[in-house]
Design a protein around this motif. Structure first.
Motif, short mmCIF file in Angstrom:
data_model
loop_
_atom_site.label_atom_id
_atom_site.label_comp_id
_atom_site.label_asym_id
_atom_site.label_seq_id
_atom_site.Cartn_x
_atom_site.Cartn_y
_atom_site.Cartn_z
N GLU A 2 -14.12 -46.81 16.83
CA GLU A 2 -14.77 -45.92 15.87
C GLU A 2 -16.08 -45.42 16.49
O GLU A 2 -16.91 -46.22 16.92
CB GLU A 2 -15.06 -46.69 14.58
CG GLU A 2 -15.68 -45.87 13.48
CD GLU A 2 -14.70 -44.91 12.83
OE1 GLU A 2 -15.16 -43.91 12.28
OE2 GLU A 2 -13.48 -45.16 12.87
N TYR A 4 -19.85 -44.20 17.10
CA TYR A 4 -21.09 -44.69 16.51
C TYR A 4 -21.87 -43.59 15.80
O TYR A 4 -22.96 -43.84 15.29
CB TYR A 4 -21.98 -45.33 17.58
CG TYR A 4 -21.33 -46.50 18.28
CD1 TYR A 4 -20.67 -47.49 17.57
CD2 TYR A 4 -21.37 -46.60 19.66
CE1 TYR A 4 -20.07 -48.56 18.22
CE2 TYR A 4 -20.78 -47.67 20.32
CZ TYR A 4 -20.13 -48.64 19.59
OH TYR A 4 -19.54 -49.69 20.23
N LYS A 6 -21.24 -39.77 13.37
CA LYS A 6 -20.34 -38.86 12.66
C LYS A 6 -20.89 -37.44 12.78
O LYS A 6 -21.98 -37.22 13.29
CB LYS A 6 -20.23 -39.28 11.21
CG LYS A 6 -19.82 -40.75 11.03
CD LYS A 6 -18.92 -40.93 9.87
CE LYS A 6 -18.48 -42.34 9.64
NZ LYS A 6 -18.00 -43.09 10.74
N GLU A 7 -20.13 -36.48 12.28
CA GLU A 7 -20.54 -35.08 12.37
C GLU A 7 -21.91 -34.85 11.74
O GLU A 7 -22.74 -34.13 12.30
CB GLU A 7 -19.49 -34.19 11.69
CG GLU A 7 -19.78 -32.72 11.83
CD GLU A 7 -18.68 -31.84 11.26
OE1 GLU A 7 -18.88 -30.62 11.23
OE2 GLU A 7 -17.63 -32.37 10.83
N ASP A 9 -24.36 -36.94 11.48
CA ASP A 9 -25.37 -37.51 12.38
C ASP A 9 -25.63 -36.55 13.53
O ASP A 9 -26.78 -36.31 13.91
CB ASP A 9 -24.90 -38.86 12.96
CG ASP A 9 -24.63 -39.90 11.91
OD1 ASP A 9 -25.44 -40.02 10.97
OD2 ASP A 9 -23.60 -40.59 12.02
N TYR A 10 -24.55 -35.99 14.08
CA TYR A 10 -24.69 -35.08 15.21
C TYR A 10 -25.46 -33.82 14.80
O TYR A 10 -26.28 -33.32 15.55
CB TYR A 10 -23.31 -34.71 15.77
CG TYR A 10 -23.41 -33.73 16.91
CD1 TYR A 10 -23.85 -34.14 18.16
CD2 TYR A 10 -23.11 -32.39 16.71
CE1 TYR A 10 -23.98 -33.24 19.21
CE2 TYR A 10 -23.22 -31.48 17.76
CZ TYR A 10 -23.67 -31.91 18.99
OH TYR A 10 -23.80 -31.01 20.01
N GLU A 24 -15.36 -34.56 17.80
CA GLU A 24 -14.76 -35.89 17.66
C GLU A 24 -14.56 -36.53 19.04
O GLU A 24 -14.86 -37.70 19.25
CB GLU A 24 -13.42 -35.81 16.93
CG GLU A 24 -13.52 -35.46 15.48
CD GLU A 24 -12.15 -35.30 14.83
OE1 GLU A 24 -11.17 -35.93 15.30
OE2 GLU A 24 -12.07 -34.54 13.85
N LEU A 27 -17.98 -37.40 20.70
CA LEU A 27 -18.62 -38.56 20.06
C LEU A 27 -17.91 -39.85 20.46
O LEU A 27 -18.55 -40.88 20.64
CB LEU A 27 -18.65 -38.39 18.54
CG LEU A 27 -19.63 -37.35 18.01
CD1 LEU A 27 -19.49 -37.22 16.49
CD2 LEU A 27 -21.07 -37.68 18.38
N GLU A 28 -16.58 -39.79 20.63
CA GLU A 28 -15.85 -40.97 21.08
C GLU A 28 -16.21 -41.32 22.52
O GLU A 28 -16.48 -42.48 22.84
CB GLU A 28 -14.34 -40.76 20.96
CG GLU A 28 -13.55 -41.99 21.35
CD GLU A 28 -12.05 -41.84 21.16
OE1 GLU A 28 -11.33 -42.74 21.62
OE2 GLU A 28 -11.61 -40.84 20.59
N SER A 31 -19.67 -42.75 22.56
CA SER A 31 -19.70 -44.12 22.03
C SER A 31 -19.25 -45.12 23.08
O SER A 31 -19.81 -46.21 23.20
CB SER A 31 -18.82 -44.22 20.78
OG SER A 31 -19.34 -43.41 19.76
N THR A 59 -26.92 -44.60 16.96
CA THR A 59 -26.40 -43.32 16.46
C THR A 59 -27.10 -42.16 17.15
O THR A 59 -26.45 -41.21 17.61
CB THR A 59 -26.56 -43.23 14.93
OG1 THR A 59 -25.78 -44.27 14.33
CG2 THR A 59 -26.12 -41.89 14.39
N CYS A 63 -25.38 -39.33 19.81
CA CYS A 63 -25.45 -37.87 19.64
C CYS A 63 -26.02 -37.21 20.89
O CYS A 63 -25.50 -36.19 21.37
CB CYS A 63 -26.29 -37.52 18.42
SG CYS A 63 -25.55 -38.06 16.87
#
Length: 123
Positions: A2, A4, A6-7, A9-10, A24, A27-28, A31, A59, A63
């Motif tokens: 998962e 660290y 999300k949209e 946050d970005y 997505e 971000l993966e 992470s 987080t 980003c």
């Protein structure tokens, strides 16, 4: 794994230049890089078991790293299809100042991670 971040946050901490499915993916990838930079300590301890401050810094680092990966083209979009993290990563270097370069981590992202206390290479 998962991511660290999300949209939302970005949108708050990243440049906002990556959108949709591409976001997505980045971000993966970010992470994975962030976890690797902490010697998989995030994964081992569990993100939700970290303090709120550590989570916030991770987080933010994620980003920033997503933008770094996109801008630097570290991963070839056509060659990346899956990821796995297994075993421990070992880095034998005492000087933390340049570890971000060896790990291909954004200097800003590594700055955030250092504040979590999870990047110490000397035990």
């Amino acid at each position: 794994m998962e991511p660290y971040a999300k949209e939302a946050d970005y949108t708050k901490y990243g440049s906002g230049n990556i959108k949709g499915k591409e976001l997505e993916k980045y971000l993966e990838l970010a992470s994975i890089d962030i976890n690797r930079a902490t010697l998989t300590r995030i994964e081992k301890r569990g993100y939700n078991n970290l303090t709120e401050k550590q989570q916030d810094l991770i987080t933010k680092a994620t980003c920033v790293q997503a933008d770094f990966i996109k801008e630097e083209g570290i991963y070839d979009d056509d060659e990346v299809s899956s990821f796995s993290i297994g075993g421990d990563l070992t880095i034998n270097k005492k000087e933390n100042q340049k570890i971000y370069e060896e790990l291909e981590i954004s200097k800003v992202a590594f700055f955030y991670l250092k504040q979590t206390g999870l990047t110490n290479r000397i035990i």
